[in-house]
Design a protein around this motif. Sequence first.
Motif, mmCIF file in Angstrom:
data_model
loop_
_atom_site.group_PDB
_atom_site.id
_atom_site.type_symbol
_atom_site.label_atom_id
_atom_site.label_comp_id
_atom_site.label_asym_id
_atom_site.label_seq_id
_atom_site.Cartn_x
_atom_site.Cartn_y
_atom_site.Cartn_z
ATOM 1 N N LEU A 1 0.817 -1.218 0.000
ATOM 2 C CA LEU A 1 0.000 0.000 0.000
ATOM 3 C C LEU A 1 0.847 1.263 0.000
ATOM 4 O O LEU A 1 0.370 2.333 -0.389
ATOM 5 N N GLU A 2 2.101 1.163 0.432
ATOM 6 C CA GLU A 2 3.000 2.318 0.324
ATOM 7 C C GLU A 2 3.233 2.686 -1.135
ATOM 8 O O GLU A 2 3.376 3.852 -1.478
ATOM 9 N N HIS A 3 3.294 1.668 -1.990
ATOM 10 C CA HIS A 3 3.522 1.903 -3.420
ATOM 11 C C HIS A 3 2.215 2.076 -4.186
ATOM 12 O O HIS A 3 2.151 2.859 -5.128
ATOM 13 N N GLN A 4 1.201 1.331 -3.787
ATOM 14 C CA GLN A 4 -0.087 1.369 -4.480
ATOM 15 C C GLN A 4 -1.213 1.446 -3.452
ATOM 16 O O GLN A 4 -1.767 0.415 -3.055
ATOM 17 N N PRO A 5 -1.568 2.644 -2.999
ATOM 18 C CA PRO A 5 -2.607 2.775 -1.966
ATOM 19 C C PRO A 5 -3.955 2.187 -2.378
ATOM 20 O O PRO A 5 -4.754 1.839 -1.508
ATOM 21 N N GLY A 6 -4.192 2.066 -3.669
ATOM 22 C CA GLY A 6 -5.463 1.526 -4.130
ATOM 23 C C GLY A 6 -5.399 0.062 -4.544
ATOM 24 O O GLY A 6 -6.279 -0.408 -5.277
ATOM 25 N N ASN A 7 -4.384 -0.658 -4.092
ATOM 26 C CA ASN A 7 -4.272 -2.075 -4.450
ATOM 27 C C ASN A 7 -5.347 -2.873 -3.700
ATOM 28 O O ASN A 7 -5.296 -3.007 -2.475
ATOM 29 N N ILE A 8 -6.324 -3.389 -4.444
ATOM 30 C CA ILE A 8 -7.495 -4.009 -3.820
ATOM 31 C C ILE A 8 -7.117 -5.256 -3.028
ATOM 32 O O ILE A 8 -7.621 -5.487 -1.922
ATOM 33 N N LYS A 9 -6.230 -6.082 -3.571
ATOM 34 C CA LYS A 9 -5.870 -7.312 -2.865
ATOM 35 C C LYS A 9 -5.152 -7.007 -1.556
ATOM 36 O O LYS A 9 -5.390 -7.657 -0.538
ATOM 37 N N ALA A 10 -4.286 -5.999 -1.570
ATOM 38 C CA ALA A 10 -3.594 -5.633 -0.336
ATOM 39 C C ALA A 10 -4.574 -5.059 0.683
ATOM 40 O O ALA A 10 -4.479 -5.358 1.883
ATOM 41 N N LEU A 11 -5.520 -4.242 0.218
ATOM 42 C CA LEU A 11 -6.534 -3.698 1.127
ATOM 43 C C LEU A 11 -7.368 -4.813 1.726
ATOM 44 O O LEU A 11 -7.642 -4.837 2.933
ATOM 45 N N PHE A 12 -7.792 -5.738 0.867
ATOM 46 C CA PHE A 12 -8.626 -6.844 1.349
ATOM 47 C C PHE A 12 -7.879 -7.675 2.390
ATOM 48 O O PHE A 12 -8.413 -7.987 3.456
ATOM 49 N N ARG A 13 -6.632 -8.030 2.080
ATOM 50 C CA ARG A 13 -5.883 -8.884 3.000
ATOM 51 C C ARG A 13 -5.548 -8.138 4.296
ATOM 52 O O ARG A 13 -5.550 -8.731 5.375
ATOM 53 N N LYS A 14 -5.279 -6.847 4.189
ATOM 54 C CA LYS A 14 -5.015 -6.078 5.411
ATOM 55 C C LYS A 14 -6.257 -6.054 6.295
ATOM 56 O O LYS A 14 -6.177 -6.257 7.514
ATOM 57 N N GLY A 15 -7.417 -5.821 5.667
ATOM 58 C CA GLY A 15 -8.657 -5.841 6.434
ATOM 59 C C GLY A 15 -8.904 -7.190 7.072
ATOM 60 O O GLY A 15 -9.343 -7.289 8.220
ATOM 61 N N LYS A 16 -8.595 -8.236 6.334
ATOM 62 C CA LYS A 16 -8.817 -9.583 6.858
ATOM 63 C C LYS A 16 -7.873 -9.886 8.019
ATOM 64 O O LYS A 16 -8.278 -10.491 9.022
ATOM 65 N N VAL A 17 -6.621 -9.459 7.893
ATOM 66 C CA VAL A 17 -5.663 -9.683 8.977
ATOM 67 C C VAL A 17 -6.115 -8.958 10.239
ATOM 68 O O VAL A 17 -6.097 -9.515 11.344
ATOM 69 N N LEU A 18 -6.522 -7.701 10.085
ATOM 70 C CA LEU A 18 -6.980 -6.936 11.241
ATOM 71 C C LEU A 18 -8.209 -7.584 11.875
ATOM 72 O O LEU A 18 -8.341 -7.638 13.101
ATOM 73 N N ALA A 19 -9.100 -8.083 11.027
ATOM 74 C CA ALA A 19 -10.299 -8.744 11.545
ATOM 75 C C ALA A 19 -9.932 -10.004 12.324
ATOM 76 O O ALA A 19 -10.493 -10.281 13.390
ATOM 77 N N LEU A 20 -8.980 -10.760 11.811
ATOM 78 C CA LEU A 20 -8.554 -11.977 12.505
ATOM 79 C C LEU A 20 -7.889 -11.661 13.841
ATOM 80 O O LEU A 20 -7.865 -12.492 14.746
ATOM 81 N N GLN A 21 -7.368 -10.456 13.964
ATOM 82 C CA GLN A 21 -6.768 -10.026 15.223
ATOM 83 C C GLN A 21 -7.796 -9.366 16.135
ATOM 84 O O GLN A 21 -7.446 -8.907 17.222
ATOM 85 N N GLY A 22 -9.054 -9.307 15.689
ATOM 86 C CA GLY A 22 -10.102 -8.711 16.495
ATOM 87 C C GLY A 22 -10.193 -7.206 16.400
ATOM 88 O O GLY A 22 -10.953 -6.571 17.134
ATOM 89 N N GLU A 23 -9.447 -6.603 15.456
ATOM 90 C CA GLU A 23 -9.452 -5.148 15.278
ATOM 91 C C GLU A 23 -10.543 -4.757 14.277
ATOM 92 O O GLU A 23 -10.272 -4.232 13.204
ATOM 93 N N TYR A 24 -11.792 -5.004 14.655
ATOM 94 C CA TYR A 24 -12.893 -4.773 13.719
ATOM 95 C C TYR A 24 -13.048 -3.299 13.352
ATOM 96 O O TYR A 24 -13.347 -2.965 12.201
ATOM 97 N N ARG A 25 -12.863 -2.415 14.322
ATOM 98 C CA ARG A 25 -13.059 -0.991 14.052
ATOM 99 C C ARG A 25 -12.071 -0.485 13.000
ATOM 100 O O ARG A 25 -12.407 0.399 12.197
ATOM 101 N N GLU A 26 -10.845 -1.022 12.988
ATOM 102 C CA GLU A 26 -9.853 -0.622 11.993
ATOM 103 C C GLU A 26 -10.075 -1.344 10.672
ATOM 104 O O GLU A 26 -9.810 -0.792 9.599
ATOM 105 N N ALA A 27 -10.552 -2.572 10.727
ATOM 106 C CA ALA A 27 -10.691 -3.381 9.509
ATOM 107 C C ALA A 27 -11.844 -2.899 8.629
ATOM 108 O O ALA A 27 -11.738 -2.908 7.401
ATOM 109 N N ILE A 28 -12.952 -2.473 9.243
ATOM 110 C CA ILE A 28 -14.155 -2.122 8.468
ATOM 111 C C ILE A 28 -13.899 -0.998 7.466
ATOM 112 O O ILE A 28 -14.232 -1.136 6.283
ATOM 113 N N PRO A 29 -13.290 0.146 7.864
ATOM 114 C CA PRO A 29 -13.058 1.194 6.865
ATOM 115 C C PRO A 29 -12.115 0.773 5.742
ATOM 116 O O PRO A 29 -12.239 1.240 4.613
ATOM 117 N N ILE A 30 -11.179 -0.134 6.047
ATOM 118 C CA ILE A 30 -10.258 -0.607 5.000
ATOM 119 C C ILE A 30 -11.020 -1.438 3.967
ATOM 120 O O ILE A 30 -10.834 -1.280 2.757
#
Length: 411
Positions: free
Chosen positions: A296-325
């Motif tokens: 995301l540093e190189h491509q802020p709009g990379n959909i796969k990176a956004l999706f996986r980041k959201g999923k990682v945060l969700a798996l860590q229980g960080e729902y509030r951070e994952a939802i906007p991503i």
Amino acid sequence: MASSGEGPGSGSPDRAGTGTGPAAAAEAAQLDTAEDFEVLEEEEEEEEEEDDLSELPPLENVVRPPAPPREDPQPPEQGGGDAPGAPQEWLDVLGNGLLRKKTLVPGQGVDTRPQKGQDVTIRLKASLEDGTVVQEDPALTFTLGDCDVLQALDLCVQLLEMGETALIMSEAKYCYGAQGRSPDIPPNAPLTLEVELLAARDAPDLELLGGREKVQLANRKRERGNYFYQQADYVLAINSYDIALRIVGSNSKVDFSPEEEAELLDVKVKCLNNLAASQLKLDHYKAALKSCNLVLEHQPGNIKALFRKGKVLALQGEYREAIPILKAALKLEPSNKTIHAELSKLMKKHADQRNVETEMYRKMLGNPSAASTPRKCKDKLPWSIPWKWLFGATAIALGGVALSVVIAARN
């Protein structure tokens, strides 16, 4: 060298252990759907850092014997095993009986053995237990220790002397494993490998490689990582992606054209994305999050990176951070069903989490329930005054009257 346009399902060119048959090609076609974020980028994706982001244990290594004369203890009268047809002893390479090597034709001495990191060339003949030949290559070249080929070869070729011909008996674990290689190698098939070491030379200096050469070399490592990912061997996949990123991120003494710079960045982003996918499979959330952030540093709009980041945060229980991503990813691709499903599931989990937290805080503050609160309020009339306050007010009033009488009497 492999081209950069091949998809995740295309393993490296059909090297020993890297080729994929028609079934794998069909699988690759299915994996390349835009909605499936569990699969790899069509091209490359890994980190350029010199540390292995995976933080995984090292790959299984062969213990080099302390320069024995040779694996074959022949009596002096038989020439010490130098005769091509002389019987040899089997060497248990890993000590578990699953990978064995026997010298058929002696080489030029232990000092001529290749080292990890060198590019070696071998003659290879691979056969099934029934003698069916499944691969022949008169001059197969690969980097020793980089897992470019079957693990059986990577482990045993470093024990060969220059010019030596050896027979290698390997269980499926160090060949094509439980999946096999369609259509010629069945699942869990042991292989017999006849190998001759033809040449060994130092790998090219990465600082002197041109942009196109770097892209091709990194793609070859990335494709090998894709092969391991499809085999569900995520540790080796991470290893290959990490090597690809080291190549892309290495210093260079050669100037690159803008097009070559763009290609190298593309390779880096795709390797990082695939690295994150592999780390996610192994529940290495911290490493996967780091890989996603680098994309995301190189491509802020990379959909796969956004999706996986959201999923990682969700798996860590960080729902509030994952939802906007995930919402940001959905905004970029509103019709994506995978993002829709993940976001819907995540919002439900977040709501449930908030309800649990609210109830927990209520109990901590000693409030029995929300239902009983209004009833208590109704029991108290707005004009009701406690008797203690009435008594106090009456006493003060009487005291004031008495004081006035005393003052008046003195006057």
